[in-house]
Scaffold this motif. Sequence first.
Motif, PDB file in Angstrom:
ATOM      1  N   GLY A 100       0.849  -1.179   0.000  1.00  0.00           N
ATOM      2  CA  GLY A 100       0.000   0.000   0.000  1.00  0.00           C
ATOM      3  C   GLY A 100       0.887   1.231   0.000  1.00  0.00           C
ATOM      4  N   LYS A 101       0.313   2.392  -0.301  1.00  0.00           N
ATOM      5  CA  LYS A 101       1.149   3.574  -0.510  1.00  0.00           C
ATOM      6  C   LYS A 101       1.883   4.017   0.758  1.00  0.00           C
ATOM      7  N   ASP A 102       1.296   3.813   1.938  1.00  0.00           N
ATOM      8  CA  ASP A 102       1.959   4.242   3.172  1.00  0.00           C
ATOM      9  C   ASP A 102       3.104   3.309   3.546  1.00  0.00           C
ATOM     10  N   GLN A 103       2.858   2.012   3.422  1.00  0.00           N
ATOM     11  CA  GLN A 103       3.894   1.046   3.796  1.00  0.00           C
ATOM     12  C   GLN A 103       5.045   1.029   2.800  1.00  0.00           C
ATOM     13  N   VAL A 104       4.718   1.195   1.512  1.00  0.00           N
ATOM     14  CA  VAL A 104       5.805   1.175   0.535  1.00  0.00           C
ATOM     15  C   VAL A 104       6.659   2.434   0.661  1.00  0.00           C
ATOM     16  N   LEU A 105       6.087   3.520   1.155  1.00  0.00           N
ATOM     17  CA  LEU A 105       6.886   4.717   1.433  1.00  0.00           C
ATOM     18  C   LEU A 105       7.911   4.418   2.526  1.00  0.00           C
ATOM     19  N   LYS A 106       7.495   3.690   3.562  1.00  0.00           N
ATOM     20  CA  LYS A 106       8.445   3.315   4.620  1.00  0.00           C
ATOM     21  C   LYS A 106       9.529   2.395   4.069  1.00  0.00           C
ATOM     22  N   LEU A 107       9.139   1.450   3.184  1.00  0.00           N
ATOM     23  CA  LEU A 107      10.132   0.562   2.577  1.00  0.00           C
ATOM     24  C   LEU A 107      11.164   1.360   1.788  1.00  0.00           C
ATOM     25  N   SER A 108      10.660   2.319   1.009  1.00  0.00           N
ATOM     26  CA  SER A 108      11.549   3.121   0.165  1.00  0.00           C
ATOM     27  C   SER A 108      12.448   4.029   1.011  1.00  0.00           C
TER      28      SER A 108
ATOM     29  N   GLY B  72      13.303  22.109  -1.391  1.00  0.00           N
ATOM     30  CA  GLY B  72      12.958  23.049  -0.327  1.00  0.00           C
ATOM     31  C   GLY B  72      12.274  22.378   0.854  1.00  0.00           C
ATOM     32  N   TYR B  73      11.862  21.125   0.680  1.00  0.00           N
ATOM     33  CA  TYR B  73      11.262  20.368   1.791  1.00  0.00           C
ATOM     34  C   TYR B  73      12.382  19.960   2.743  1.00  0.00           C
ATOM     35  N   LYS B  74      12.235  20.285   4.004  1.00  0.00           N
ATOM     36  CA  LYS B  74      13.274  19.959   4.989  1.00  0.00           C
ATOM     37  C   LYS B  74      12.606  19.801   6.350  1.00  0.00           C
ATOM     38  N   VAL B  75      12.548  18.555   6.849  1.00  0.00           N
ATOM     39  CA  VAL B  75      11.825  18.252   8.087  1.00  0.00           C
ATOM     40  C   VAL B  75      12.669  17.309   8.936  1.00  0.00           C
ATOM     41  N   ASN B  76      12.726  17.590  10.233  1.00  0.00           N
ATOM     42  CA  ASN B  76      13.426  16.710  11.170  1.00  0.00           C
ATOM     43  C   ASN B  76      12.534  15.523  11.524  1.00  0.00           C
ATOM     44  N   LYS B  77      13.114  14.329  11.435  1.00  0.00           N
ATOM     45  CA  LYS B  77      12.374  13.105  11.748  1.00  0.00           C
ATOM     46  C   LYS B  77      13.241  12.191  12.592  1.00  0.00           C
ATOM     47  N   THR B  78      12.662  11.054  12.975  1.00  0.00           N
ATOM     48  CA  THR B  78      13.414  10.060  13.748  1.00  0.00           C
ATOM     49  C   THR B  78      13.562   8.792  12.922  1.00  0.00           C
ATOM     50  N   PHE B  79      14.587   8.020  13.235  1.00  0.00           N
ATOM     51  CA  PHE B  79      14.758   6.732  12.566  1.00  0.00           C
ATOM     52  C   PHE B  79      13.537   5.843  12.812  1.00  0.00           C
ATOM     53  N   GLN B  80      13.013   5.928  14.046  1.00  0.00           N
ATOM     54  CA  GLN B  80      11.900   5.073  14.420  1.00  0.00           C
ATOM     55  C   GLN B  80      10.691   5.260  13.512  1.00  0.00           C
ATOM     56  N   SER B  81      10.457   6.489  13.048  1.00  0.00           N
ATOM     57  CA  SER B  81       9.301   6.759  12.188  1.00  0.00           C
ATOM     58  C   SER B  81       9.410   6.036  10.850  1.00  0.00           C
ATOM     59  N   PHE B  82      10.631   5.644  10.456  1.00  0.00           N
ATOM     60  CA  PHE B  82      10.823   4.924   9.205  1.00  0.00           C
ATOM     61  C   PHE B  82      10.690   3.417   9.382  1.00  0.00           C
ATOM     62  N   PHE B  83      10.914   2.935  10.593  1.00  0.00           N
ATOM     63  CA  PHE B  83      11.013   1.491  10.804  1.00  0.00           C
ATOM     64  C   PHE B  83       9.899   0.922  11.695  1.00  0.00           C
ATOM     65  N   ASP B  84       8.872   1.737  12.017  1.00  0.00           N
ATOM     66  CA  ASP B  84       7.800   1.247  12.894  1.00  0.00           C
ATOM     67  C   ASP B  84       6.745   0.496  12.096  1.00  0.00           C
ATOM     68  N   THR B  85       7.167  -0.582  11.446  1.00  0.00           N
ATOM     69  CA  THR B  85       6.263  -1.400  10.645  1.00  0.00           C
ATOM     70  C   THR B  85       6.772  -2.830  10.584  1.00  0.00           C
ATOM     71  N   PRO B  86       5.857  -3.807  10.663  1.00  0.00           N
ATOM     72  CA  PRO B  86       6.288  -5.203  10.524  1.00  0.00           C
ATOM     73  C   PRO B  86       6.722  -5.556   9.111  1.00  0.00           C
ATOM     74  N   CYS B  87       6.543  -4.631   8.164  1.00  0.00           N
ATOM     75  CA  CYS B  87       6.999  -4.875   6.798  1.00  0.00           C
ATOM     76  C   CYS B  87       8.522  -4.820   6.696  1.00  0.00           C
ATOM     77  N   LEU B  88       9.181  -4.303   7.732  1.00  0.00           N
ATOM     78  CA  LEU B  88      10.639  -4.232   7.763  1.00  0.00           C
ATOM     79  C   LEU B  88      11.176  -5.093   8.893  1.00  0.00           C
ATOM     80  N   ASN B  89      12.339  -5.612   8.702  1.00  0.00           N
ATOM     81  CA  ASN B  89      12.987  -6.452   9.698  1.00  0.00           C
ATOM     82  C   ASN B  89      13.461  -5.592  10.866  1.00  0.00           C
TER      83      ASN B  89
END
Length: 500
Positions: free
Chosen positions: A243-251, A278-295
């Motif tokens: 799905g579009k949200d999960q594949v964004l995390k994968l990418s 021009g897009y520039k936002v502070n994020k955390t590593f956790q926000s990218f990996f909080d899914t069971p789709c990733l190891n």
Amino acid sequence: MDEQGEVKVKNPCHRPVFIFLAVIISLGIITMVSISVVQNKPLLQKYKYGIVLDAGSSHTSVFIYEWPAEKENNTGMVRQKHTCNVKGKGISSYSANPQKAGTSLQDCMEEAKQIIPAHRHRETPVYLGATAGMRLLKMENEVASGKVLDSVAHSLQMSPFSYQGARIISGQEEGAFGWITVNYLSENLRKATGTLGALDLGGASTQITFVPKQEIESNDNSIDFRLYGNDYRLYTHSFLCYGKDQVLKLSLADKLWSTLAVNKTDPVELMDPCFHPGYKVNKTFQSFFDTPCLNKSNTPPNKNLTHVGLGDWSMCQQSVREVFNTNLCKYSRCSFNGVFQPSVDGNFGAFSAFYFVMNYLNLTSDTLDNAKEKLARYCSTPWEKIVENHPNIKQKYLSEYCFSGTYILTLLEYGYKFTSNNWKDIRFIKKIGESDAGWTLGYMLNLTNMIPAEAPDTPLMPYGGYVTFMLLFSLLIFVLFFLAFMYFRRSTRTAQKDII
């Protein structure tokens, strides 16, 4: 002097035979008028109702359907009457506090009580189908997913409707019922004039379903239906985590690993071609990996991260293609990740996020080449300009349209193997008529086969019989009128002779 005797002439209208004929004619006219009124009175249409809750990964929607109590060809003629979007995120987001999952549904269920007539409440079935968000939660924490389902089940049982169950539906079911929906709404099933393939895209999964022209080589991708007296063998597959949200995390996770391989600094700058310059936002590593789709065991150490947009569509498409594995295929042909797929022949309806993203980008009626050119210009538009042009859209969603649009084009072309030649066969649709395209209507249609049909209100007699009856009765009254007239005339002449 002789007295002239009075001659009494009896009025023929007072004679019993004439009175009898007058009464019969009057009763005939009254009968005809009464039958005409009863025959042509408006019939009160009786309806039944059903409620289906679509518990998706990002939100829950409540669909209320209605259909005539009588059925056509053993399949209920169902139409969407009302939709209510539940406030908050999908029920899978309540894994840490399951009771709130059930509570979140209450406002929409109260709304359903107002929409559906009170005398129909007890017989109205209510079903909840949870899709990919709950499939992922079950993969990650089966106990938590069970508690969430228990919570929504308890909430629905408290309603006055007939609770029929809350369960996680399979990806195969989601795809198949979506196919039923678009074909039912297009009246393809009833007319048996060919079918429309179904393309569904959610936040956590994507489905493709259609009637193939070639043999289905994988039993896991085959499902059979009998609808309107016709048998259909469908090809269907659901790609969980695409799905579009999960594949964004994968990418994003893939880009992050590539960045960490060459950049050891803190904070880490993630240069992303799929977000606007021009897009520039502070994020955390956790926000990218909080899914069971990733190891989870392969999660990098948490660091500060700055997500920076580059707005390069060509590089973006190349990075999106990396989430598809097209190297492995044990069948005659595959889509991606080793999944069998026949060639995509015929017309397709693309709905849910397919429609919403492409409609926002104004790409629903373009050729594939034109869509790529427009999307490239859109992605290169400065972030400040994008925000200025769309002040009413949340910036989180606004920032992801470039990626989502690129993913959709790549999925359809590179994943499902559509080409420039058959791109025109894809219709991006939100609704057909007054009903939303999606799996819930197909689910409801399937369930109505288990709901007994009520006997409909019918006219006093068939239309042909009614017309024949009125003609014969009119002829009879005409004959009686004629006989009464002849009798009256003869009686009058007899009376005149008696006077003379």
